[in-house]
Design a protein around this motif. Structure first.
Motif, PDB file in Angstrom:
ATOM      1  N   LYS A   9       0.821  -1.221   0.000  1.00 49.61           N
ATOM      2  CA  LYS A   9       0.000   0.000   0.000  1.00 49.61           C
ATOM      3  C   LYS A   9       0.849   1.263   0.000  1.00 49.61           C
ATOM      4  CE  LYS A   9      -3.863  -2.253   1.972  1.00 49.61           C
ATOM      5  NZ  LYS A   9      -5.021  -2.447   2.509  1.00 49.61           N
ATOM      6  N   LEU A  10       2.058   1.167   0.533  1.00 43.63           N
ATOM      7  CA  LEU A  10       2.956   2.328   0.590  1.00 43.63           C
ATOM      8  C   LEU A  10       4.015   2.302  -0.505  1.00 43.63           C
ATOM      9  CD1 LEU A  10       3.683   2.283   4.444  1.00 43.63           C
ATOM     10  CD2 LEU A  10       2.028   3.714   3.246  1.00 43.63           C
ATOM     11  N   SER A  11       3.858   1.442  -1.501  1.00 44.20           N
ATOM     12  CA  SER A  11       4.934   1.193  -2.473  1.00 44.20           C
ATOM     13  C   SER A  11       5.446   2.448  -3.171  1.00 44.20           C
ATOM     14  CB  SER A  11       4.508   0.159  -3.504  1.00 44.20           C
ATOM     15  OG  SER A  11       3.407   0.621  -4.253  1.00 44.20           O
ATOM     16  N   SER A  12       4.603   3.425  -3.405  1.00 44.91           N
ATOM     17  CA  SER A  12       5.083   4.641  -4.064  1.00 44.91           C
ATOM     18  C   SER A  12       6.059   5.410  -3.175  1.00 44.91           C
ATOM     19  CB  SER A  12       3.913   5.538  -4.464  1.00 44.91           C
ATOM     20  OG  SER A  12       3.204   5.950  -3.314  1.00 44.91           O
ATOM     21  N   GLY A  13       5.986   5.182  -1.862  1.00 43.14           N
ATOM     22  CA  GLY A  13       6.898   5.854  -0.939  1.00 43.14           C
ATOM     23  C   GLY A  13       8.145   5.074  -0.600  1.00 43.14           C
ATOM     24  N   TYR A  14       8.252   3.820  -1.034  1.00 41.02           N
ATOM     25  CA  TYR A  14       9.420   2.989  -0.708  1.00 41.02           C
ATOM     26  C   TYR A  14      10.746   3.675  -1.048  1.00 41.02           C
ATOM     27  CZ  TYR A  14       6.396  -1.199  -0.176  1.00 41.02           C
ATOM     28  OH  TYR A  14       5.456  -2.109   0.202  1.00 41.02           O
ATOM     29  N   PRO A  15      10.910   4.167  -2.282  1.00 43.44           N
ATOM     30  CA  PRO A  15      12.220   4.767  -2.605  1.00 43.44           C
ATOM     31  C   PRO A  15      12.593   5.909  -1.663  1.00 43.44           C
ATOM     32  CG  PRO A  15      10.964   4.398  -4.597  1.00 43.44           C
ATOM     33  CD  PRO A  15      10.034   4.145  -3.445  1.00 43.44           C
ATOM     34  N   PHE A  16      11.652   6.792  -1.404  1.00 45.84           N
ATOM     35  CA  PHE A  16      11.914   7.916  -0.510  1.00 45.84           C
ATOM     36  C   PHE A  16      12.286   7.428   0.893  1.00 45.84           C
ATOM     37  CE2 PHE A  16      10.229  10.723   2.809  1.00 45.84           C
ATOM     38  CZ  PHE A  16      11.055  11.819   2.624  1.00 45.84           C
ATOM     39  N   LEU A  17      11.499   6.497   1.426  1.00 46.09           N
ATOM     40  CA  LEU A  17      11.745   5.992   2.782  1.00 46.09           C
ATOM     41  C   LEU A  17      13.080   5.254   2.876  1.00 46.09           C
ATOM     42  CD1 LEU A  17       8.175   4.679   3.680  1.00 46.09           C
ATOM     43  CD2 LEU A  17       9.289   6.776   4.499  1.00 46.09           C
ATOM     44  N   TYR A  18      13.413   4.494   1.833  1.00 45.23           N
ATOM     45  CA  TYR A  18      14.669   3.744   1.839  1.00 45.23           C
ATOM     46  C   TYR A  18      15.867   4.687   1.790  1.00 45.23           C
ATOM     47  CZ  TYR A  18      17.631  -0.352   0.883  1.00 45.23           C
ATOM     48  OH  TYR A  18      18.565  -1.350   0.943  1.00 45.23           O
ATOM     49  N   ILE A  19      15.799   5.686   0.922  1.00 45.05           N
ATOM     50  CA  ILE A  19      16.874   6.680   0.845  1.00 45.05           C
ATOM     51  C   ILE A  19      16.970   7.442   2.165  1.00 45.05           C
ATOM     52  CG2 ILE A  19      17.565   8.849  -0.267  1.00 45.05           C
ATOM     53  CD1 ILE A  19      16.466   7.622  -2.913  1.00 45.05           C
ATOM     54  N   LEU A  20      15.825   7.822   2.734  1.00 48.74           N
ATOM     55  CA  LEU A  20      15.817   8.527   4.016  1.00 48.74           C
ATOM     56  C   LEU A  20      16.482   7.690   5.104  1.00 48.74           C
ATOM     57  CD1 LEU A  20      14.977  10.934   5.759  1.00 48.74           C
ATOM     58  CD2 LEU A  20      12.738   9.831   6.051  1.00 48.74           C
ATOM     59  N   SER A  21      16.272   6.385   5.100  1.00 45.43           N
ATOM     60  CA  SER A  21      16.899   5.531   6.123  1.00 45.43           C
ATOM     61  C   SER A  21      18.425   5.588   6.015  1.00 45.43           C
ATOM     62  CB  SER A  21      16.394   4.085   6.025  1.00 45.43           C
ATOM     63  OG  SER A  21      16.924   3.410   4.917  1.00 45.43           O
ATOM     64  N   PHE A  22      18.953   5.644   4.794  1.00 43.86           N
ATOM     65  CA  PHE A  22      20.409   5.739   4.621  1.00 43.86           C
ATOM     66  C   PHE A  22      20.924   7.124   5.001  1.00 43.86           C
ATOM     67  CE2 PHE A  22      19.939   1.759   2.490  1.00 43.86           C
ATOM     68  CZ  PHE A  22      21.166   1.145   2.660  1.00 43.86           C
ATOM     69  N   ILE A  23      20.138   8.156   4.734  1.00 46.28           N
ATOM     70  CA  ILE A  23      20.538   9.509   5.145  1.00 46.28           C
ATOM     71  C   ILE A  23      20.615   9.587   6.666  1.00 46.28           C
ATOM     72  CG2 ILE A  23      19.804  11.929   5.206  1.00 46.28           C
ATOM     73  CD1 ILE A  23      18.714  11.474   2.321  1.00 46.28           C
ATOM     74  N   LEU A  24      19.637   8.995   7.353  1.00 45.63           N
ATOM     75  CA  LEU A  24      19.665   8.973   8.819  1.00 45.63           C
ATOM     76  C   LEU A  24      20.907   8.254   9.336  1.00 45.63           C
ATOM     77  CD1 LEU A  24      15.907   8.186   9.534  1.00 45.63           C
ATOM     78  CD2 LEU A  24      17.090  10.356   9.943  1.00 45.63           C
ATOM     79  N   LEU A  25      21.261   7.135   8.706  1.00 46.77           N
ATOM     80  CA  LEU A  25      22.467   6.402   9.111  1.00 46.77           C
ATOM     81  C   LEU A  25      23.722   7.234   8.864  1.00 46.77           C
ATOM     82  CD1 LEU A  25      21.581   2.817   7.832  1.00 46.77           C
ATOM     83  CD2 LEU A  25      21.692   3.590  10.212  1.00 46.77           C
ATOM     84  N   LEU A  26      23.746   7.963   7.755  1.00 47.68           N
ATOM     85  CA  LEU A  26      24.905   8.806   7.447  1.00 47.68           C
ATOM     86  C   LEU A  26      25.027   9.947   8.460  1.00 47.68           C
ATOM     87  CD1 LEU A  26      27.168   8.882   5.401  1.00 47.68           C
ATOM     88  CD2 LEU A  26      25.748  10.336   3.964  1.00 47.68           C
ATOM     89  N   VAL A  27      23.915  10.545   8.853  1.00 42.69           N
ATOM     90  CA  VAL A  27      23.940  11.592   9.880  1.00 42.69           C
ATOM     91  C   VAL A  27      24.461  11.008  11.196  1.00 42.69           C
ATOM     92  CG1 VAL A  27      22.502  13.137  11.293  1.00 42.69           C
ATOM     93  CG2 VAL A  27      22.139  13.004   8.823  1.00 42.69           C
ATOM     94  N   PHE A  28      24.003   9.805  11.545  1.00 42.60           N
ATOM     95  CA  PHE A  28      24.503   9.141  12.749  1.00 42.60           C
ATOM     96  C   PHE A  28      26.028   9.017  12.699  1.00 42.60           C
ATOM     97  CE2 PHE A  28      26.093   5.072  14.329  1.00 42.60           C
ATOM     98  CZ  PHE A  28      25.922   5.261  15.690  1.00 42.60           C
ATOM     99  N   VAL A  29      26.556   8.574  11.574  1.00 38.78           N
ATOM    100  CA  VAL A  29      28.004   8.400  11.421  1.00 38.78           C
ATOM    101  C   VAL A  29      28.728   9.737  11.602  1.00 38.78           C
ATOM    102  CG1 VAL A  29      29.814   7.880   9.726  1.00 38.78           C
ATOM    103  CG2 VAL A  29      27.878   6.325  10.007  1.00 38.78           C
TER     104      VAL A  29
END
Length: 185
Positions: free
Chosen positions: A55-75
């Motif tokens: 149901k959220l498939s159109s948002g997958y790319p955005f959410l997946y990229i956002l998860s990596f951005i959050l990890l990069l900020v953590f680093v």
């Protein structure tokens, strides 16, 4: 990602270097909730894909990229240690290739069984991956490296750096000596 596979070797190397797991509880990870949020975003994608008919498939790319951005900020928030720097480089490389491929990691399906490759082509195998084609941007950063200990599993250069950084970070912190406080009258 090779994160989970890196924890055990990191612990083993730390132990062989006369380190202690107790030293790991002294590690101060600044911004650690960012890791939890990134993992939560990826879990939401996986749950929606597997159980809620995408149901959220159109948002997958955005959410997946956002998860990596959050990890990069953590680093970026961490102290500069070799393990963290290598881990961060792995995150950055994966973020680059995923961003260049509409929020999905390209996979070289040439070594996969035909049915697995067909599932990936059809979009039914994973919400995080796409089939690599001839003109895939940054294909050399995609999942192209076969794991010798796992049949039909491919990883990226970024995944290898993530795993190596994790193992190095764990053993570095296991072997850190507690700072002795000097008594001053």
């Amino acid at each position: 990602m090779l994160l989970w596979e890196a924890i055990l070797p990191g612990l083993a190397i730390g132990w062989l270097r006369k380190g202690s797991v107790k030293n790991l509880n002294r590690v101060n990870l600044v911004g650690w909730p960012l890791i939890l949020l990134a993992l939560l975003l990826q879990a939401v994608i996986r749950l929606d894909f597997n159980y809620f008919n995408s149901k959220l498939s159109s948002g997958y790319p955005f959410l997946y990229i956002l998860s990596f951005i959050l990890l990069l900020v953590f680093v970026i928030l961490q102290k500069r240690q070799a393990g963290i720097i290598i881990f961060g480089l792995g995150i950055l490389l994966n973020l680059l290739v995923i961003s260049a491929n509409q929020g999905r990691m390209p996979v070289d399906t040439s070594t996969m069984p035909a049915e697995k490759a067909a599932e990936l082509d059809a979009g039914t195998a994973s919400p995080f991956h796409i089939t690599m084609i001839e003109d895939t941007p940054l294909a050399f950063l995609g999942d192209i490296i076969p794991l010798p200990c796992s049949e039909n599993r491919l990883v990226s250069i970024g995944d290898i750096l993530l795993g190596a950084g994790t193992a190095i970070y764990i053993q570095q912190n296991m072997t850190k000596k507690k700072k002795k406080r000097k008594w001053r009258p």
